[in-house]
Design a protein around this motif. Structure first.
Motif, PDB file in Angstrom:
ATOM      1  N   ILE A  24       0.757  -1.214   0.072  1.00  0.00           N
ATOM      2  CA  ILE A  24      -0.012   0.043  -0.028  1.00  0.00           C
ATOM      3  C   ILE A  24       0.690   1.185  -0.125  1.00  0.00           C
ATOM      4  CG2 ILE A  24      -1.791   1.275   1.127  1.00  0.00           C
ATOM      5  CD1 ILE A  24      -2.552  -1.459   2.467  1.00  0.00           C
ATOM      6  N   PHE A  25       0.721   2.297  -0.913  1.00  0.00           N
ATOM      7  CA  PHE A  25       1.397   3.241  -0.888  1.00  0.00           C
ATOM      8  C   PHE A  25       0.443   4.491  -0.547  1.00  0.00           C
ATOM      9  CE2 PHE A  25       3.342   0.519  -3.824  1.00  0.00           C
ATOM     10  CZ  PHE A  25       4.628   0.436  -3.696  1.00  0.00           C
ATOM     11  N   THR A  26       0.470   5.063   0.366  1.00  0.00           N
ATOM     12  CA  THR A  26      -0.251   6.196   0.964  1.00  0.00           C
ATOM     13  C   THR A  26      -0.198   7.552   0.280  1.00  0.00           C
ATOM     14  OG1 THR A  26      -1.922   6.862   2.627  1.00  0.00           O
ATOM     15  CG2 THR A  26       0.337   6.455   3.155  1.00  0.00           C
ATOM     16  N   ARG A  27      -0.841   8.691   0.922  1.00  0.00           N
ATOM     17  CA  ARG A  27      -0.494  10.026   0.460  1.00  0.00           C
ATOM     18  C   ARG A  27       1.093  10.554   0.879  1.00  0.00           C
ATOM     19  NH1 ARG A  27      -4.775  15.021   1.064  1.00  0.00           N
ATOM     20  NH2 ARG A  27      -3.596  16.467   0.094  1.00  0.00           N
ATOM     21  N   GLN A  28       1.663  11.067   0.056  1.00  0.00           N
ATOM     22  CA  GLN A  28       3.181  11.527   0.660  1.00  0.00           C
ATOM     23  C   GLN A  28       3.085  13.051   0.584  1.00  0.00           C
ATOM     24  OE1 GLN A  28       5.865   9.180   0.977  1.00  0.00           O
ATOM     25  NE2 GLN A  28       3.859   7.960   1.110  1.00  0.00           N
ATOM     26  N   ASP A  29       2.304  13.809   0.175  1.00  0.00           N
ATOM     27  CA  ASP A  29       2.672  15.183   0.143  1.00  0.00           C
ATOM     28  C   ASP A  29       2.278  15.870   1.721  1.00  0.00           C
ATOM     29  OD1 ASP A  29      -0.043  14.700  -0.347  1.00  0.00           O
ATOM     30  OD2 ASP A  29      -0.409  16.400  -1.537  1.00  0.00           O
ATOM     31  N   CYS A  30       1.151  15.174   2.242  1.00  0.00           N
ATOM     32  CA  CYS A  30       0.795  15.637   3.590  1.00  0.00           C
ATOM     33  C   CYS A  30      -0.009  14.566   4.447  1.00  0.00           C
ATOM     34  CB  CYS A  30       0.096  16.869   3.398  1.00  0.00           C
ATOM     35  SG  CYS A  30      -1.681  16.900   2.944  1.00  0.00           S
ATOM     36  N   CYS A  31      -0.408  15.035   5.579  1.00  0.00           N
ATOM     37  CA  CYS A  31      -1.463  14.277   6.213  1.00  0.00           C
ATOM     38  C   CYS A  31      -1.182  12.800   6.405  1.00  0.00           C
ATOM     39  CB  CYS A  31      -2.906  14.399   5.479  1.00  0.00           C
ATOM     40  SG  CYS A  31      -3.175  16.054   4.697  1.00  0.00           S
ATOM     41  N   SER A  32       0.117  12.436   6.589  1.00  0.00           N
ATOM     42  CA  SER A  32       0.309  11.019   6.739  1.00  0.00           C
ATOM     43  C   SER A  32       0.036  10.404   7.961  1.00  0.00           C
ATOM     44  CB  SER A  32       2.089  10.845   6.637  1.00  0.00           C
ATOM     45  OG  SER A  32       2.396  11.316   7.905  1.00  0.00           O
ATOM     46  N   ASN A  33      -0.490  11.093   8.718  1.00  0.00           N
ATOM     47  CA  ASN A  33      -0.975  10.618  10.362  1.00  0.00           C
ATOM     48  C   ASN A  33      -2.263  10.062  10.155  1.00  0.00           C
ATOM     49  OD1 ASN A  33      -1.531  13.360   9.906  1.00  0.00           O
ATOM     50  ND2 ASN A  33      -2.409  13.418  12.326  1.00  0.00           N
ATOM     51  N   ARG A  34      -3.011  10.334   8.791  1.00  0.00           N
ATOM     52  CA  ARG A  34      -4.284   9.915   8.849  1.00  0.00           C
ATOM     53  C   ARG A  34      -4.374   8.345   8.552  1.00  0.00           C
ATOM     54  NH1 ARG A  34      -6.628  14.366   4.440  1.00  0.00           N
ATOM     55  NH2 ARG A  34      -6.642  16.184   5.947  1.00  0.00           N
ATOM     56  N   PHE A  35      -3.335   7.812   7.962  1.00  0.00           N
ATOM     57  CA  PHE A  35      -3.107   6.404   7.645  1.00  0.00           C
ATOM     58  C   PHE A  35      -2.789   5.355   8.977  1.00  0.00           C
ATOM     59  CE2 PHE A  35      -1.638   2.596   5.662  1.00  0.00           C
ATOM     60  CZ  PHE A  35      -2.595   2.351   4.615  1.00  0.00           C
ATOM     61  N   HIS A  36      -3.888   4.854   9.677  1.00  0.00           N
ATOM     62  CA  HIS A  36      -3.562   4.086  10.768  1.00  0.00           C
ATOM     63  C   HIS A  36      -4.911   3.524  11.212  1.00  0.00           C
ATOM     64  CE1 HIS A  36      -6.672   6.589  13.171  1.00  0.00           C
ATOM     65  NE2 HIS A  36      -6.077   7.693  12.265  1.00  0.00           N
ATOM     66  N   ASP A  37      -4.768   2.293  11.718  1.00  0.00           N
ATOM     67  CA  ASP A  37      -5.784   1.467  12.367  1.00  0.00           C
ATOM     68  C   ASP A  37      -6.394   0.832  10.869  1.00  0.00           C
ATOM     69  OD1 ASP A  37      -5.952   1.539  15.140  1.00  0.00           O
ATOM     70  OD2 ASP A  37      -6.216   3.579  14.788  1.00  0.00           O
ATOM     71  N   ILE A  38      -5.759   0.185  10.059  1.00  0.00           N
ATOM     72  CA  ILE A  38      -6.059  -0.465   8.722  1.00  0.00           C
ATOM     73  C   ILE A  38      -6.312  -2.057   9.006  1.00  0.00           C
ATOM     74  CG2 ILE A  38      -5.344  -0.743   6.373  1.00  0.00           C
ATOM     75  CD1 ILE A  38      -6.019   2.111   7.135  1.00  0.00           C
ATOM     76  N   GLN A  39      -7.177  -2.577   8.164  1.00  0.00           N
ATOM     77  CA  GLN A  39      -7.458  -3.878   8.149  1.00  0.00           C
ATOM     78  C   GLN A  39      -7.271  -4.266   6.536  1.00  0.00           C
ATOM     79  OE1 GLN A  39     -10.816  -5.694  10.252  1.00  0.00           O
ATOM     80  NE2 GLN A  39      -9.979  -5.264  12.099  1.00  0.00           N
ATOM     81  N   ILE A  40      -6.680  -5.407   6.287  1.00  0.00           N
ATOM     82  CA  ILE A  40      -6.762  -5.953   5.029  1.00  0.00           C
ATOM     83  C   ILE A  40      -7.505  -7.269   5.117  1.00  0.00           C
ATOM     84  CG2 ILE A  40      -5.198  -6.967   3.067  1.00  0.00           C
ATOM     85  CD1 ILE A  40      -4.672  -3.781   3.900  1.00  0.00           C
ATOM     86  N   ARG A  41      -8.534  -7.300   4.294  1.00  0.00           N
ATOM     87  CA  ARG A  41      -9.537  -8.386   4.543  1.00  0.00           C
ATOM     88  C   ARG A  41      -9.678  -9.091   3.129  1.00  0.00           C
ATOM     89  NH1 ARG A  41     -12.641  -9.884   8.867  1.00  0.00           N
ATOM     90  NH2 ARG A  41     -12.139  -8.484  10.837  1.00  0.00           N
ATOM     91  N   VAL A  42      -9.895 -10.346   2.978  1.00  0.00           N
ATOM     92  CA  VAL A  42     -10.084 -11.013   1.718  1.00  0.00           C
ATOM     93  C   VAL A  42     -11.326 -11.607   1.769  1.00  0.00           C
ATOM     94  CG1 VAL A  42      -9.172 -12.588  -0.024  1.00  0.00           C
ATOM     95  CG2 VAL A  42      -7.628 -11.223   1.220  1.00  0.00           C
ATOM     96  N   GLY A  43     -12.117 -11.628   0.860  1.00  0.00           N
ATOM     97  CA  GLY A  43     -13.390 -12.496   0.505  1.00  0.00           C
ATOM     98  C   GLY A  43     -13.901 -13.058  -0.811  1.00  0.00           C
ATOM     99  N   ASN A  44     -14.820 -13.764  -0.775  1.00  0.00           N
ATOM    100  CA  ASN A  44     -15.355 -14.491  -1.987  1.00  0.00           C
ATOM    101  C   ASN A  44     -16.780 -13.966  -2.747  1.00  0.00           C
ATOM    102  OD1 ASN A  44     -13.276 -16.545  -2.081  1.00  0.00           O
ATOM    103  ND2 ASN A  44     -14.472 -17.555  -0.191  1.00  0.00           N
ATOM    104  N   THR A  45     -17.220 -13.000  -1.893  1.00  0.00           N
ATOM    105  CA  THR A  45     -18.543 -12.187  -2.519  1.00  0.00           C
ATOM    106  C   THR A  45     -18.213 -10.613  -2.162  1.00  0.00           C
ATOM    107  OG1 THR A  45     -19.566 -12.483  -0.459  1.00  0.00           O
ATOM    108  CG2 THR A  45     -20.011 -14.112  -2.034  1.00  0.00           C
TER     109      THR A  45
END
Length: 266
Positions: free
Chosen positions: A179-200
């Motif tokens: 995952i490449f997140t925003r680099q020009d500002c506001c980096s602290n917004r990217f937190h408490d992330i879950q990656i999930r995989v499903g079939n539907t």
């Protein structure tokens, strides 16, 4: 030692070393998925073709090289030698910290984080996406357009627990997400992330029926590079979701998401 004891120890050793296949039943068993932790690539060494070994293992523990005919053979050498980690490349098996890592009568070693790079392929680029409402013109498809900025997926103001899903178009076994997140500002917004995989497809964004593959606590710090989430056994599914699970209203900002799955055997 009599023959019955030797056979019993062999079966126990085989089951411990190869938990997905049991010689007692002769069939693949359903694995229990333990989610991994995502890290900024600056925090961990780049994966080799066989194993991710922490820097302190290289620094603190001696290594010993052996001839090996396969990665499994190398793993057995590491286990037999009570190694902390192993690396298999070009029929050379390097065992790190032999005799150092032992707990009671059990031996542990570090397996590969992901299969060899040559066995994986990126499967998300230009695929169909779904997401929470986007902010201005920064829509969901920008996260898989193959272009690293300045456009991105950016969730709308005030969205609680924003989410994003990519449809891989077919069921795949996913081993790594970058995952490449925003680099020009506001980096602290990217937190408490879950990656999930499903079939539907879960167009509600809840994704409660999806398998939890990885989590990222954050917050992200500029200069950390991309966030990498790896799971050696992989998770099988058609849909991969990224979701913020905190209720603070921070935006979800995805510059690019790359999904690496096992190549299909032709």
């Amino acid at each position: 030692m009599n023959g019955r004891v030797m056979i019993f120890l062999y079966l126990v050793s085989w089951t411990v070393l190869f938990p997905l296949r049991s010689p007692l039943v002769g069939a693949m068993m359903t694995p229990i998925i333990t989610p991994s932790k995502c890290l900024g690539i600056g925090d961990v060494p780049i994966p080799t073709s066989a194993v991710v070994i922490p820097d302190d293992v290289y620094m603190a523990f001696p290594s010993k090289e052996h001839q090996a005919i396969s990665r499994i053979n190398c793993a057995l050498r590491a286990a037999a030698g009570m190694g902390l980690a192993y690396l298999y490349e070009g029929n050379i098996c390097t065992v790190y910290g032999a005799g150092e890592y032992r707990y009671g009568n059990n031996t542990f070693f570090v397996p590969s984080e992901i299969p060899p790079v040559d066995d994986l392929e990126e499967v998300a680029q230009l695929k169909q996406t779904y997401a929470s409402i986007h902010f201005k013109g920064w829509h969901k498809d920008f996260a898989v357009d193959g272009i690293f900025g300045p456009q991105m997926y950016h969730s709308e103001n005030g969205i609680i627990r924003p989410w994003w899903i990519v449809d891989l178009a077919e069921t795949r076994t996913i081993h790594q997400v970058q995952i490449f997140t925003r680099q020009d500002c506001c980096s602290n917004r990217f937190h408490d992330i879950q990656i999930r995989v499903g079939n539907t497809l879960d167009s509600s964004g809840e994704m409660t029926s999806y398998t939890l593959m990885s989590t990222y606590d954050g917050p992200y710090v500029l200069g950390q590079g991309h966030v990498i989430c790896s799971l050696f056994r992989g998770v099988t599914g058609r849909y991969l979701g990224v979701k913020k699970v905190s209720g603070d209203g921070d935006h979800l900002q995805l510059l690019e998401v790359k999904v690496y799955a096992a190549k299909k055997i032709s």
